[in-house]
Design a protein around this motif. Structure first.
Motif, mmCIF file in Angstrom:
data_model
loop_
_atom_site.group_PDB
_atom_site.id
_atom_site.type_symbol
_atom_site.label_atom_id
_atom_site.label_comp_id
_atom_site.label_asym_id
_atom_site.label_seq_id
_atom_site.Cartn_x
_atom_site.Cartn_y
_atom_site.Cartn_z
ATOM 1 N N LEU A 52 6.106 74.713 18.179
ATOM 2 C CA LEU A 52 4.880 73.869 18.128
ATOM 3 C C LEU A 52 4.799 73.108 16.854
ATOM 4 O O LEU A 52 4.927 73.751 15.724
ATOM 5 C CB LEU A 52 3.581 75.019 18.472
ATOM 6 N N THR A 53 4.231 71.973 17.004
ATOM 7 C CA THR A 53 4.206 71.036 15.909
ATOM 8 C C THR A 53 2.976 70.438 15.994
ATOM 9 O O THR A 53 2.001 70.400 16.781
ATOM 10 C CB THR A 53 5.278 69.944 16.048
ATOM 11 N N ALA A 54 2.442 69.913 14.672
ATOM 12 C CA ALA A 54 1.134 69.333 14.392
ATOM 13 C C ALA A 54 1.192 67.999 15.467
ATOM 14 O O ALA A 54 2.310 67.467 15.446
ATOM 15 C CB ALA A 54 1.282 69.026 12.903
ATOM 16 N N ARG A 55 0.087 67.713 15.847
ATOM 17 C CA ARG A 55 -0.356 66.405 16.757
ATOM 18 C C ARG A 55 0.082 66.864 18.175
ATOM 19 O O ARG A 55 0.230 66.142 19.082
ATOM 20 C CB ARG A 55 0.470 65.186 16.360
ATOM 21 N N LYS A 110 6.237 71.441 23.250
ATOM 22 C CA LYS A 110 5.138 72.477 23.185
ATOM 23 C C LYS A 110 3.810 72.065 23.164
ATOM 24 O O LYS A 110 3.452 71.019 22.540
ATOM 25 C CB LYS A 110 5.546 73.471 22.032
ATOM 26 N N TYR A 111 2.831 72.794 23.514
ATOM 27 C CA TYR A 111 1.347 72.153 23.606
ATOM 28 C C TYR A 111 0.807 73.496 23.747
ATOM 29 O O TYR A 111 1.174 74.634 23.964
ATOM 30 C CB TYR A 111 1.033 71.323 24.602
ATOM 31 N N ILE A 112 -0.698 73.498 23.595
ATOM 32 C CA ILE A 112 -1.573 74.638 23.681
ATOM 33 C C ILE A 112 -2.558 74.354 24.901
ATOM 34 O O ILE A 112 -3.044 73.388 24.959
ATOM 35 C CB ILE A 112 -2.487 74.868 22.430
ATOM 36 N N GLY A 113 -2.559 75.325 25.735
ATOM 37 C CA GLY A 113 -3.265 75.371 26.809
ATOM 38 C C GLY A 113 -4.457 76.465 26.624
ATOM 39 O O GLY A 113 -4.185 77.596 26.430
#
Length: 154
Positions: A52-55, A110-113
């Motif tokens: 996971l990365t910033a933005r 990657k993203y947050i759900g």
């Protein structure tokens, strides 16, 4: 005269192409030229952030509701802390909302759900999400599969 018109047409075409590439680069990278929307900040702790990365996007039901702003290691618990900005118009996330690191598409972005909970109390500026699910790391899954296959043989 005809040559000058052709040169101007080619120059205009090149300019439009360059602007289109800049626009696409901004869209793909998550950067925008818009003024900042009003947001509130929350955080969550994950055992493994798995790329996971910033933005990165923060979504709920497939709709982007925020962005990841910072990722760092908590030196006391040795877990990754993810700080997020959630748009102010989504101010009714319950305090027992859960967060999972998910993968989008073939390239593995990657993203947050987020998944809404049932509590009446809502998340506010500085709140923490306690119910989290870390990222699935493909290398770990492959290693478990191989170890499982090797241990099955006599």
């Amino acid at each position: 005269m005809r040559m000058r018109t052709l040169e101007l047409a080619v120059g205009g075409f090149m300019l439009i192409g360059l602007l289109a590439i800049i626009f696409l680069a901004l869209r793909v990278s998550g950067l925008s030229m818009n003024s900042a929307e009003e947001v509130y900040r929350i955080s969550a702790k994950f055992e493994n952030i798995g790329g996971l990365t910033a933005r990165a996007k923060v979504t709920m039901a497939g709709v982007t509701i925020g962005r990841v702003t910072n990722i760092y290691l908590d030196r006391e618990d040795f877990v990754g802390v993810v700080e997020m900005e959630i748009y102010k118009n989504v101010d009714n996330l319950s305090s027992d909302t859960s967060a999972a690191i998910l993968t989008a598409g073939v390239l593995g972005e990657k993203y947050i759900g987020l998944s809404q909970g049932a509590e009446l109390e809502n998340l506010v500026e500085g709140s923490e999400i306690y119910n989290t699910q870390s990222a699935l790391v493909l290398e770990d899954l492959i290693a478990k599969f191989l170890v499982g296959r090797v241990s099955d043989e006599p």
